[in-house]
Design an enzyme around this catalytic site. Structure first.
Site, PDB file in Angstrom:
ATOM      1  N   HIS A 261      -3.320  -0.470 -12.574  1.00  0.00           N
ATOM      2  CA  HIS A 261      -2.860  -1.653 -11.842  1.00  0.00           C
ATOM      3  C   HIS A 261      -1.615  -2.254 -12.524  1.00  0.00           C
ATOM      4  O   HIS A 261      -0.579  -2.463 -11.877  1.00  0.00           O
ATOM      5  CB  HIS A 261      -4.002  -2.680 -11.804  1.00  0.00           C
ATOM      6  CG  HIS A 261      -3.690  -3.934 -11.059  1.00  0.00           C
ATOM      7  ND1 HIS A 261      -4.100  -4.147  -9.767  1.00  0.00           N
ATOM      8  CD2 HIS A 261      -2.989  -5.045 -11.412  1.00  0.00           C
ATOM      9  CE1 HIS A 261      -3.672  -5.335  -9.364  1.00  0.00           C
ATOM     10  NE2 HIS A 261      -2.995  -5.903 -10.342  1.00  0.00           N
ATOM     11  N   GLU A 262      -1.738  -2.501 -13.810  1.00  0.00           N
ATOM     12  CA  GLU A 262      -0.608  -3.115 -14.518  1.00  0.00           C
ATOM     13  C   GLU A 262       0.610  -2.187 -14.535  1.00  0.00           C
ATOM     14  O   GLU A 262       1.752  -2.647 -14.485  1.00  0.00           O
ATOM     15  CB  GLU A 262      -1.012  -3.522 -15.940  1.00  0.00           C
ATOM     16  CG  GLU A 262      -2.083  -4.620 -15.999  1.00  0.00           C
ATOM     17  CD  GLU A 262      -1.754  -5.853 -15.175  1.00  0.00           C
ATOM     18  OE1 GLU A 262      -0.578  -6.239 -15.089  1.00  0.00           O
ATOM     19  OE2 GLU A 262      -2.696  -6.432 -14.573  1.00  0.00           O
ATOM     20  N   HIS A 265       2.642  -2.718 -11.490  1.00  0.00           N
ATOM     21  CA  HIS A 265       3.539  -3.877 -11.641  1.00  0.00           C
ATOM     22  C   HIS A 265       4.748  -3.492 -12.502  1.00  0.00           C
ATOM     23  O   HIS A 265       5.885  -3.816 -12.187  1.00  0.00           O
ATOM     24  CB  HIS A 265       2.807  -5.028 -12.339  1.00  0.00           C
ATOM     25  CG  HIS A 265       1.858  -5.782 -11.460  1.00  0.00           C
ATOM     26  ND1 HIS A 265       2.258  -6.405 -10.295  1.00  0.00           N
ATOM     27  CD2 HIS A 265       0.531  -6.049 -11.572  1.00  0.00           C
ATOM     28  CE1 HIS A 265       1.209  -7.022  -9.739  1.00  0.00           C
ATOM     29  NE2 HIS A 265       0.150  -6.816 -10.492  1.00  0.00           N
ATOM     30  N   GLU A 291       2.320  -7.318  -6.021  1.00  0.00           N
ATOM     31  CA  GLU A 291       0.931  -6.848  -5.970  1.00  0.00           C
ATOM     32  C   GLU A 291       0.803  -5.588  -5.097  1.00  0.00           C
ATOM     33  O   GLU A 291      -0.116  -4.798  -5.269  1.00  0.00           O
ATOM     34  CB  GLU A 291       0.046  -7.990  -5.438  1.00  0.00           C
ATOM     35  CG  GLU A 291      -1.434  -7.822  -5.657  1.00  0.00           C
ATOM     36  CD  GLU A 291      -1.888  -7.943  -7.118  1.00  0.00           C
ATOM     37  OE1 GLU A 291      -1.061  -8.281  -7.988  1.00  0.00           O
ATOM     38  OE2 GLU A 291      -3.066  -7.681  -7.371  1.00  0.00           O
TER      39      GLU A 291
HETATM   40 ZN    ZN Z   1      -1.785  -7.639 -10.129  1.00  0.00          ZN
END
Ligand code: ZN
Length: 499
Positions: A261-262, A265, A291
């Site tokens: 997830h990170e 980003h 996101e």
């Molecule tokens: Zn996030």
């Protein structure tokens, strides 16, 4: 290049440098700072923020912006930088300084109160602070200005140019489609594979995550991977995009998927066009778009059958004992397992957006004066029952679970779901453009997707406001359809469901 533009870019770069210093102090506070450094760090941050605010509201900058706003000789990226800075300037000059200070103080205090009210399961502790917060946020919205409704001004902080009514209609379509889907998928899923709660050495988890984020294309020479209680990503400056992870002995899945997830980003930030570094256009247009990348990498890729095979093979190399009786299919089921749960941050991709939808509805009701702060706990539980079919046994696991409201981040929640919808829609478009997109995933080949995102998403940075960029990429406005289709296909296939 005109003198006005030269002077403007000088001021813009200085503001960007100040912001880098502020972000580095924040990063250090979360990751490295000894506890006793807290009070002096708070003072240093407040001083730097005051200096930045002064620079941003300097009448000289206002004059330059006025001139440049009507200068039609500017290139597209220059005009975008002017538009973005003007937005920030207008907001910063419209809100009275006394209100800014009052809000900052309340945010700090009410966050402290929240850290006590949550474990004490005592909403009444937070109630007066939250009431004051809503009141000040209304004043802030009115100072900034809005057309149709107050909540538009709050949403605009995080998702510029998106309107409450648009989000509301997307959420109602999403919710209606999700409720029956969730029932059927959870029935079909059965028990969660047991291996996910086994003990995995945190240090080996960390080195595994290091391997994983590199495999996804994260540039370690333009970033760092450290640990912090809450994983986050921060672009400190161009060429310096840091992420953190967290490894709990019994939380292997959380550490893997938080890292992916990170990285989603971080990849966005690491791949913005270098030529624009330091200027306002060199940023992601909205939290929803940010996101979209974390969710796309985490769910469409990380939790795909192909890529989860790739993850599993390496994981088993590093944890041969824990995974001796697990195969690719069992791992995949562990990675996608959905369930009805009380807590948003640990919710799976099927139920997650129901958690977000209920928060959005409550926020909108508060700002439309249809709901009183004192009635929040009851309203929360009613909505949990409606959306998820479960009622929290305590406010700790209900209305008090998230910090957002206590720190004044109202208008933030919907961006999580906008990100989910954008992520699914972008992925569907990428697959249409590149039919072989998923072919190499089980060998970890993500380059075709990375290239597609580079060309269609990253390369634009903040040239256009979020909704416009989304529409340019998709060829149509954002809608929940692609996300719903994605869930149907993925979980229908995983659990042999027909729709
Ligand atoms: Zn996030």
């Amino acid at each position: 290049m005109t003198e006005t533009w030269e002077r403007f870019s000088e001021l813009a770069r200085e503001l960007d440098d100040l912001s880098s210093a502020i972000k580095l102090l924040h990063w250090d506070q979360e990751v490295m700072m000894p506890r006793k450094g807290g009070p002096s760090r708070a003072r240093a941050l407040a001083s730097l923020q005051a200096i930045a605010h002064k620079r941003l509201t300097d009448p000289e900058l206002g004059d330059l912006l006025e001139g440049l706003s009507v200068d039609d000789s500017l290139a597209l990226d220059q005009a975008a930088s002017v538009r973005i800075m003007k937005r920030d300037y207008d907001k910063a000059t419209k809100v009275p300084e006394s209100l800014v200070r009052e809000l900052a103080e309340l945010e700090a205090t009410s966050y402290q109160v929240w850290t006590q009210a949550k474990p004490a399961n005592d909403f009444s502790m937070l109630h007066p602070y939250l009431s004051k917060m809503i009141d000040l946020k209304k004043q802030q919205a009115d100072a900034i200005g809005w057309e149709k409704e107050r909540y538009d001004a709050l949403l605009d902080e995080f998702e510029p140019e998106m309107k409450t009514s648009e989000v509301e209609s997307m959420f109602s379509e999403l919710g209606e489609a999700l409720i029956p889907l969730v029932d059927k998928i959870i029935d079909g899923a059965g028990e969660c594979p047991e291996f996910v709660s086994r003990e995995f050495d945190p240090q080996i988890q960390e080195s595994f995550c290091r391997w994983l984020v590199r495999s996804l294309g994260y540039d370690m020479e333009a970033g760092r991977l450290d640990t912090s209680p809450h994983p986050f990503t921060m672009q400190v400056a161009p060429g310096d995009v840091r992420q953190t992870t967290r490894a709990d002995a019994h939380g292997i899945m959380m550490s893997i998927y938080a890292a992916i997830h990170e990285t989603g980003h971080a990849l966005y930030e690491q791949n913005l066009p270098e030529a624009w570094a330091g200027m306002p256009v060199y940023q992601v247009p909205s939290l929803g778009l940010h996101e979209s990348q974390s969710r796309l990498w985490e769910n469409q890729i990380g939790r795909s059958r192909g890529f989860s095979n790739f993850i599993f093979r390496e994981l088993r190399n590093r944890f041969p004992e824990q995974l001796s009786d697990v195969d690719e299919e069992i791992y995949y089921r562990g990675a996608i397992h959905p369930q009805r749960s009380l807590i948003r941050v640990t919710a799976d991709e099927v139920t997650y957006n129901l958690h977000v939808g209920l928060r959005f509805e409550l926020e909108v009701a508060l700002f439309r004066d249809e709901l009183d702060v004192q009635d929040l706990p009851g309203a929360w539980n009613e909505k949990m029952e409606h959306w998820l079919g479960i009622v929290p046994p305590s406010d700790t696991e209900g209305v008090l679970q998230d910090m957002h409201w206590s720190i004044g981040a109202l208008g933030y929640f919907p961006t999580y779901s906008l990100g989910t919808m954008y992520g699914a829609a972008f992925y569907e478009k990428a697959k249409k453009d590149i039919p072989s997109l998923e072919d190499g995933l089980s060998d970890g080949r993500v380059e075709p997707l990375a290239e597609w995102l580079g060309e269609h998403v990253y390369s634009h940075a903040y040239l256009y406001p979020g909704p416009e960029l989304g529409e340019r990429i998709l060829g149509e406005p954002l809608s929940p359809g692609p996300f719903i289709d994605y869930l149907r296909t993925k979980f229908g296939d995983a659990y042999n469901l027909s729709w």
